[in-house]
Structures are given as C-alpha cells and as structure tokens.
Design an enzyme around this catalytic site. Structure first.
Site, short mmCIF file in Angstrom:
data_model
loop_
_atom_site.label_atom_id
_atom_site.label_comp_id
_atom_site.label_asym_id
_atom_site.label_seq_id
_atom_site.Cartn_x
_atom_site.Cartn_y
_atom_site.Cartn_z
N TYR A 3 8.78 -5.37 -11.69
CA TYR A 3 7.46 -5.38 -12.30
C TYR A 3 7.14 -4.16 -13.16
CZ TYR A 3 6.96 -2.84 -7.90
OH TYR A 3 7.15 -1.99 -6.85
N SER A 37 3.16 6.52 -6.58
CA SER A 37 2.46 5.49 -5.85
C SER A 37 1.26 5.03 -6.69
CB SER A 37 2.00 6.07 -4.53
OG SER A 37 1.68 5.02 -3.68
N LEU A 38 0.44 4.16 -6.14
CA LEU A 38 -0.73 3.70 -6.88
C LEU A 38 -1.99 4.13 -6.15
CD1 LEU A 38 0.30 0.01 -7.67
CD2 LEU A 38 0.11 1.88 -9.31
N CYS A 93 8.58 -17.69 41.42
CA CYS A 93 9.28 -18.16 42.63
C CYS A 93 9.78 -17.01 43.50
CB CYS A 93 10.43 -19.09 42.25
SG CYS A 93 11.81 -18.21 41.50
N ARG A 99 13.20 3.87 -2.70
CA ARG A 99 12.20 4.80 -3.20
C ARG A 99 12.41 6.20 -2.61
NH1 ARG A 99 7.24 6.93 -1.98
NH2 ARG A 99 5.83 7.12 -3.74
N CYS A 105 15.09 -15.04 35.59
CA CYS A 105 15.07 -15.63 36.92
C CYS A 105 16.20 -16.65 36.91
CB CYS A 105 13.72 -16.32 37.16
SG CYS A 105 13.75 -17.38 38.61
N GLU A 132 -1.34 -8.52 -11.80
CA GLU A 132 -0.21 -9.22 -11.15
C GLU A 132 -0.25 -8.98 -9.64
OE1 GLU A 132 2.19 -6.80 -13.64
OE2 GLU A 132 3.08 -5.73 -11.96
N CYS A 134 10.87 -12.64 40.34
CA CYS A 134 10.24 -13.64 39.48
C CYS A 134 8.78 -13.80 39.91
CB CYS A 134 10.96 -14.98 39.62
SG CYS A 134 10.10 -16.32 38.79
N ASP A 139 4.45 -7.27 -1.15
CA ASP A 139 4.48 -6.47 0.08
C ASP A 139 5.91 -6.43 0.61
OD1 ASP A 139 3.60 -4.97 2.12
OD2 ASP A 139 2.55 -6.56 3.18
N TYR A 148 28.38 -25.80 -6.89
CA TYR A 148 28.41 -24.37 -7.22
C TYR A 148 29.62 -23.71 -6.55
CZ TYR A 148 27.37 -19.47 -7.53
OH TYR A 148 27.48 -18.12 -7.79
N ASP A 149 29.78 -24.00 -5.25
CA ASP A 149 30.90 -23.39 -4.51
C ASP A 149 32.24 -23.72 -5.14
OD1 ASP A 149 29.15 -22.28 -2.78
OD2 ASP A 149 29.40 -23.78 -1.20
N LYS A 209 -3.08 -3.28 -14.39
CA LYS A 209 -2.42 -2.29 -15.26
C LYS A 209 -2.98 -2.38 -16.67
CE LYS A 209 1.84 -2.64 -12.63
NZ LYS A 209 3.20 -3.18 -12.53
N CYS A 243 13.41 -22.98 39.69
CA CYS A 243 12.14 -22.25 39.60
C CYS A 243 11.13 -23.14 38.88
CB CYS A 243 12.37 -20.95 38.82
SG CYS A 243 10.86 -20.12 38.33
N LYS A 254 -6.59 -3.79 -3.04
CA LYS A 254 -6.04 -4.20 -1.75
C LYS A 254 -6.86 -5.35 -1.15
CE LYS A 254 -3.56 -1.47 0.51
NZ LYS A 254 -2.13 -1.44 0.82
N ASP A 275 24.85 -27.22 -3.93
CA ASP A 275 25.55 -26.04 -3.40
C ASP A 275 27.06 -26.27 -3.44
OD1 ASP A 275 23.05 -25.24 -2.90
OD2 ASP A 275 23.21 -25.21 -0.71
S1 IVH Z 1 3.50 -0.62 -10.23
C1 IVH Z 1 4.01 3.80 -11.60
N1 IVH Z 1 3.34 -3.14 -9.57
O1 IVH Z 1 3.04 -0.85 -4.37
C2 IVH Z 1 3.52 2.58 -10.95
N2 IVH Z 1 3.75 -1.55 -7.84
O2 IVH Z 1 1.12 1.05 -3.28
C3 IVH Z 1 4.58 1.78 -10.31
N3 IVH Z 1 4.06 -2.58 -5.62
O3 IVH Z 1 4.91 2.05 -4.97
C4 IVH Z 1 4.09 0.76 -9.39
N4 IVH Z 1 3.79 -4.67 -6.26
O4 IVH Z 1 6.18 -0.13 -4.35
C5 IVH Z 1 3.52 -1.88 -9.13
N5 IVH Z 1 3.21 -5.43 -9.16
C6 IVH Z 1 3.39 -4.17 -8.72
C7 IVH Z 1 3.65 -3.89 -7.36
C8 IVH Z 1 3.82 -2.56 -6.95
C9 IVH Z 1 4.04 -3.86 -5.24
C10 IVH Z 1 4.27 -1.44 -4.69
C11 IVH Z 1 5.13 -0.32 -5.26
C12 IVH Z 1 4.23 0.88 -5.26
C13 IVH Z 1 3.24 0.53 -4.20
C14 IVH Z 1 1.96 1.31 -4.34
#
Ligand code: IVH
Length: 670
Positions: free
Chosen positions: A218, A74-75, A412, A128, A427, A105, A409, A109, A28-29, A291, A432, A315, A25
């Site tokens: 991703y 979303s998925l 006591c 998002r 307290c 993949e 408390c 979270d 780098y600094d 995917k 105590c 999930k 570090d």
């Molecule tokens: S693909 C069009 N890949 O999970 C599809 N999403 O529950 C784009 N997430 O909205 C999403 N890991 O925020 C994709 N390896 C991954 C992910 C991922 C986490 C999230 C993402 C998405 C949500 C859906």
C-alpha cells in the site's frame, strides 16, 4: 522457456492476486512440474524469478538485521470525525489549500513488511523491526504467492523501489489453521495478526508456504529513477496512481478497495460506511488509512519524527476489553481432554458480552501468567471466539491466587493422565459420563449428522434421565417416555423423529466425522470417505496404507488405525448399520446423466425451503458437483437470504449464474 514461465506467472497472479483462477490446481501442478523438469535438465537456464524459485531452501538459521532504505514510520491515530477534521485543518493550513484530495483505503491488520525490487527483480524482504532496522526474511517472503518475484518497474522508469505492505492470513485460512491446532491439542492463536507475524519468522521455509499468507502492498517509500532513461515521467504523481501501478505490475495493492475523495467531509462519510462492512471482508482490518493523494503535496507536508503529516489512521471501534478473572471451571470433552474455562466478570467486546473463555490447557495458563483475581486483556477478532491476550501482572494487589490444575477428573473422579508429547490432561476412563455425552452431542451436531432438533440440551437431558446411553441410542429413543416430558409436544416430537430419520442417509464423510476419531476433522473425513466403498473397509487398512491418503500423516494414521482395530468400535458400526445408517460410500459412482451433470454449484445464505445439506445432496444426486468457493470454476451460485461476500465476489465473475432457491428446485425437475 521464458514464455512458459510467464504462463505460470499469469496463473499464479489469477489465483493469488485476483482470486479468480482460470485453470484447476491439477492443471497448474502439471505445468509447474514440466518447468521443474526442464530446469533440472538445464540448470543453467534457471532464472531467479522463475516460479520454481519460491520453493523453500530448507531451514533458515537466523534472520540477519537489515537497515530499511527509509525508516518505516507509524501513523497517527484518529477515532472520530473531529479528529479527522483536525487533521484536515492542519494539512490545509500548512499547504494553504482550501480543500484537499484524499485517498482512503483499509488499514490491514497484519504484520508490516518492506519489499525491495532492483532492476525489476525482487531483491529483499524485511520485517518492520524497530522501524529503522528489521529482520531480513527474503526467503520466507518468496513463499507468499501474491508477491511477484519480478515486476516491470522499468516500464515506469523505475530502477529501484521499496514498497511497504502488510502480510495477512485471511479469516478462512486463520480459522482452518486454528481448527488444526485445536485438533492437535495445541492452543489456537488469538488473532490473524499474530498468526501472520509468527508465520513470517518461521525457520522452516516450506512451512511458511503452507500458511497461505497474503501480502497487501500500500505504500511506495523509496524510488530511484532509471538514469539511462531520458524521459521517466511515467512515474505516478498520486498515491492512488501508485496503487494502480502496483496493481498493474501484478501486486495485490488495495486498488479495488481504495477510494479517492475530495475534502474531509466525504472521507468521514466513507470511513463510517466502511466500518459497517468490516465483517463482510475476507480479511481483518482495524480501521482505514486516509492519505493526501498528491505526492508532491505529501512531500511538502513532510513528517514529524514518528509519523507523516500527510496520512492518518482512522481506528474502528476496538474489539478488545479488560475484565477480571473470577474463577476456573474444568470441562471434559469427548476425547477426555480436560479444558479449563476462565470465568470472567461480563464485559462487552465489540458488541458481544463475554463472560467465559476457554483457556485450553495448563501450559497456556503458565504462558499467559494467569492468576485468579487478575485483570486480563481480551480480544475478539471478527467472528473468531474471544481469546485472552494477556494478564496485567503490574495491577496485582497481592490477594490473587495461583491456579492449581486438578489431578482427578471433575466428572468421574478418575485419575488424570498426560503423555509427554501432549499439553493436555485427559481422563482415560472411556465410560466417563462427560465423554459419552460429548460424543453423542458431537455425533448429532450440525457438521456431523446434522440432527438439528436434537441439540446439546436434549442430549444431556435424555442422558441424565436414562433415555439415551450411547450413539446407537439416538436411533432407538423411547418416544413414549419422551412424549410425557414437559416441553415435548406432538410437533417437536415429529420434528425430532423426522430429523433422526433423515440423518440415516447422510453422506459417509459426515458419519466418519461424527464418530469423533481423534485428529479426523471434516477435511480428513472427506478424504477417508472418498477412499472406500464401505466404512468397514478401513478395518483392513494398515497404517502405511492410510498414510498414502492425502494429508494423512503418521499421527492421524495411527489414530484411525487404532479406532478400526478396536472391536468395540466395529460393534458400534455394525449396530449403526443394523439401525439403517448408511455406511456405504453412496457418491462413489458419479451421476453422469442427471439434470445437473457437469455443472458446479455453491449455496450461500439461508435457504428458505431446504437445509443446506439437503440442497447439496440433491444437487449431487442429479449429477451436480459442489465446490467450496467462488471462482471461475463455479457455474451456479444459489443464493438464500443474507448472502454475504460470496455473492459479492460472484457478481464480479461474468460466467457465474446467480440463481434463487426456487430456480434451483426448478432446475432439478426440468
Ligand atoms: S501507510 C509512512 N497504509 O498500520 C506511512 N499503513 O498503525 C506508512 N497499515 O505501520 C504506512 N494498513 O504497518 C499504511 N493501508 C495502509 C495500512 C498501513 C495497515 C499499518 C502499517 C503501519 C501501521 C500504523
């Protein structure tokens, strides 16, 4: 200068993306400061992608709303093998194929993010939001060191690109962050996801940088090819190829974590296996994403109004559960803080039975709108202690009761106090009983003096029987009386005596931590220990001098100063020294001619013969240095039983020697 910037970029990449730094570090600094100096002298030479341009621009007023180039969908979720087979069957029917190649993949979270690069330069970062419109957080995104400020997309014939990803706080950083909050009397966050999402929207950019966020990228959601380039067939044609491209351009894509699998059976096997490995990862994942790998096929399958037909989330088993809040108990800690603890109807959350949860303070009860009798949602994020996510006010029947915080408390009966800048009721009776006992428990605990045979139960028992009344009393226990107690055979007495004796030579930072000075956690204790030759030296330090020490701010300095200004505390230290406890900084002079001089060590897993602290002390006594994590700076990883992620990580770095406890002991004597 550009070459110089590239050197810095390379080291950022090694550190933040590959997790495998090549320089310290400090080095780098030094390089960074050189660049900063040059740019100050030559402001015209600053480029927008210079490593110096990450630095926060003070306070952000607002985050403007911005339209995503492509809606962030979303998925669809799946929970078992049948759901996945259904998904595969539909994809095969729509495409007319017998078998489909998938890329699998982790499902990170965290908080989702979109990044746009224009002509190789990072142009915009956004949350998002509602999927079509998000908040523009470009400046905050620049604080995430694994997000490159420029990337050679032009090498792939790409002029503009929108990339999706997830911003995370890894488990270690999350724990450290929460520990800090707790130390400051602020309720911790329920999970790393909330921590990441909250951090992205902080208005003080420099603070965002301190949160140590990481970004996993991703998905490529939009691509504009470079029209001037005649042949732009460098663009990947598969999803895994995209992840590869992102990785090669310096992004933290899940290139190492992904797996390409032909047919859904293999996918099912892989996701089930991966679920077993969930806890060994340094960050939280809540499932896997499957995917379709061929990008043309993805296009053909298309999407519904809310999710693509070419991807599905698998999930993992939930770590959330609902229970009923049936009572509140109030515990008094070693600093007098009165902490309410929620008593719940026992519920299984991710394989662990939860029946009580700390709910921190009065404000927290209001914030979460808790009433006795409420149905509540709880979550256990990995190895993090369970937290209440929320109460379900809509399920109330009318017989729920308000929670009234006590004014006295519970131990006591002393009046409770709360200062304006704190959320905690305390307290203030220093004598105590609850506080005295908790202070002793803290002193003997694993991270402090590590007197293992002692334990909370024995401290309480000895205290209640009048055999132990304060911290020095640990070293003057009346063993004749203890011998007569039920459950104390000769062997357990011998163990306890030996453990107490061994604690006398614990390094100074453990004693400092064990004293339980407010706001002094393990890290600050180490800083303090390194600053002096003898603990009493602090009696002569001013608050200003204390503030010169790393990470010691006004509040911490005040607290340390108050501790060493109190004659009672000085007496306590004298008494400990008389009893043979080492208050000198033993490690001040480095051993330069030991067997292990110049070598770095890290211990992982359970050792069979030595305690971790003993092994570390032995390494240091022989000139070795203990490092805190696996990196190319580590020479020896000493591996005990059930070693986890550190071992896995070390295997990937060729220069680290992985040795057993026996090997280590042999090295000491050779
Ligand atoms: S693909 C069009 N890949 O999970 C599809 N999403 O529950 C784009 N997430 O909205 C999403 N890991 O925020 C994709 N390896 C991954 C992910 C991922 C986490 C999230 C993402 C998405 C949500 C859906």
């Amino acid at each position: 200068m550009n070459a110089f910037r590239n050197i810095l970029r390379f080291h950022e990449y090694r550190y933040y993306v590959q997790n495998d730094p090549l320089i310290s570090d400090f080095e780098y600094d030094t390089l960074y400061k050189k660049l900063e100096h040059f740019e100050k002298e030559n402001p015209g030479a600053i480029t927008s992608d210079s490593p110096t341009q990450r630095v926060g621009a003070g306070l952000v007023k607002d985050f403007p709303k911005v339209q995503h180039l492509v809606p962030m969908l979303s998925l669809e979720n799946s929970y078992n093998a049948d759901d996945l087979k259904d998904f595969d069957r539909k994809a095969r029917e729509l495409s007319g194929l017998d078998s489909i190649e998938y890329c699998v993949e982790p499902k990170f979270d965290g908080a989702s993010i979109s990044l746009i690069y224009d002509n190789d330069l990072f142009a915009r970062g956004a949350t998002r939001g509602d999927g079509s419109v998000g908040d523009e957080i470009t400046i905050n995104t620049k604080q995430i060191k694994s997000v490159p400020l420029s990337a050679k997309f032009s090498d792939y014939g790409i002029q503009q690109i929108e990339i999706r990803g997830e911003v995370l706080m890894n488990k270690n950083n999350f724990k450290a962050y929460n520990d800090k909050l707790i130390e400051e009397g602020i309720p911790p966050l329920a999970n790393p996801r909330n921590a990441a999402a909250g951090s992205l929207r902080i208005k003080d950019t420099a603070e965002v940088g301190k949160r140590n966020l990481e970004a996993f990228l991703y998905h490529v959601s939009y691509l504009l090819s470079n029209k001037t380039q005649t042949a732009n067939n460098n663009e990947p044609t598969t999803h895994s190829g995209m992840l590869e491209m992102l990785w090669n351009l310096g992004f933290r894509s899940p290139q190492k974590e992904m797996k390409v699998v032909q047919g859904i059976e293999g996918v099912i096997k892989h996701v089930e296996e991966f679920e077993g490995k969930r806890d060994t990862l340094p960050y939280e994942i809540d499932g896997m994403v499957v995917k379709v790998n061929d990008l043309q096929l993805q296009e053909r399958l298309g999407m519904t109004s809310h999710h693509p037909r070419w991807a599905i989330a698998f999930k993992f088993k939930a770590r959330q559960g609902t229970s009923k809040l049936i009572g509140i108990e109030y515990q008094v800690g070693r600093t007098g803080a009165v902490t309410p603890v929620a008593k719940l109807e026992p519920v299984q959350v991710g394989g662990v039975t939860v029946s009580s949860i700390s709910i921190h303070n009065e404000e927290y009860i209001k914030e979460k709108d808790l009433m006795l009798g409420d149905t509540i949602l709880i979550e256990r994020a990995g190895d993090v202690i369970p937290q209440i996510v929320k109460s379900f006010a809509e399920l109330r029947k009318g017989d729920e009761q308000e929670i009234v915080f006590p004014v006295k408390c519970p131990v006591c009966q002393h009046q409770l106090f709360k200062t304006e800048d704190e959320a905690v009721w305390r307290c203030t009776n220093i004598n105590c009983e609850a506080q005295v006992v908790e202070r002793i428990i803290h002193f003997v605990s694993k991270d402090a003096m590590d007197i293992r045979s002692f334990g909370d139960a024995n401290v309480r028992k000895f205290y209640d029987m009048g055999l132990l009344k304060d911290i020095p009393g640990v070293y003057t226990l009346p063993f004749d009386a203890i011998r007569k107690l039920e459950g104390f055979g000769e062997k357990s007495i011998n163990n306890l005596q030996a453990a107490i004796e061994a604690s006398k030579t614990q390094p100074l930072h453990r004693i400092i931590y064990g004293l339980g000075i407010r706001y002094v956690g393990e890290t600050t204790a180490k800083t303090l220990a390194n600053a002096v030759q003898h603990l009493n030296d602090f009696a002569h330090y001013t608050e200003e001098q204390l503030q010169q020490l790393e990470d010691v701010g006004i509040k911490v300095a005040k607290s340390i100063h108050a501790f060493f200004s109190d004659p009672e505390n000085i007496k306590l230290l004298q008494r400990l020294e008389e009893l043979g406890i080492q208050l000198k900084n033993e490690h001040k002079e480095l051993v330069t001619d030991g067997n292990l001089s110049g070598k770095t060590f890290l211990f992982t897993g359970t050792l069979a013969r030595l305690k971790r602290s003993e092994a570390e002390a032995m390494a240091e006594k022989n000139g070795g240095k203990i490092v805190s994590g696996v990196s190319s700076k580590l020479d020896y990883l000493v591996v005990g039983e059930d070693a986890g992620s550190k071992l896995e990580k070390a295997r990937k770095i060729a220069t680290i020697k992985i040795i057993s406890e026996e090997d280590f002991i042999k090295m000491l004597s050779s």
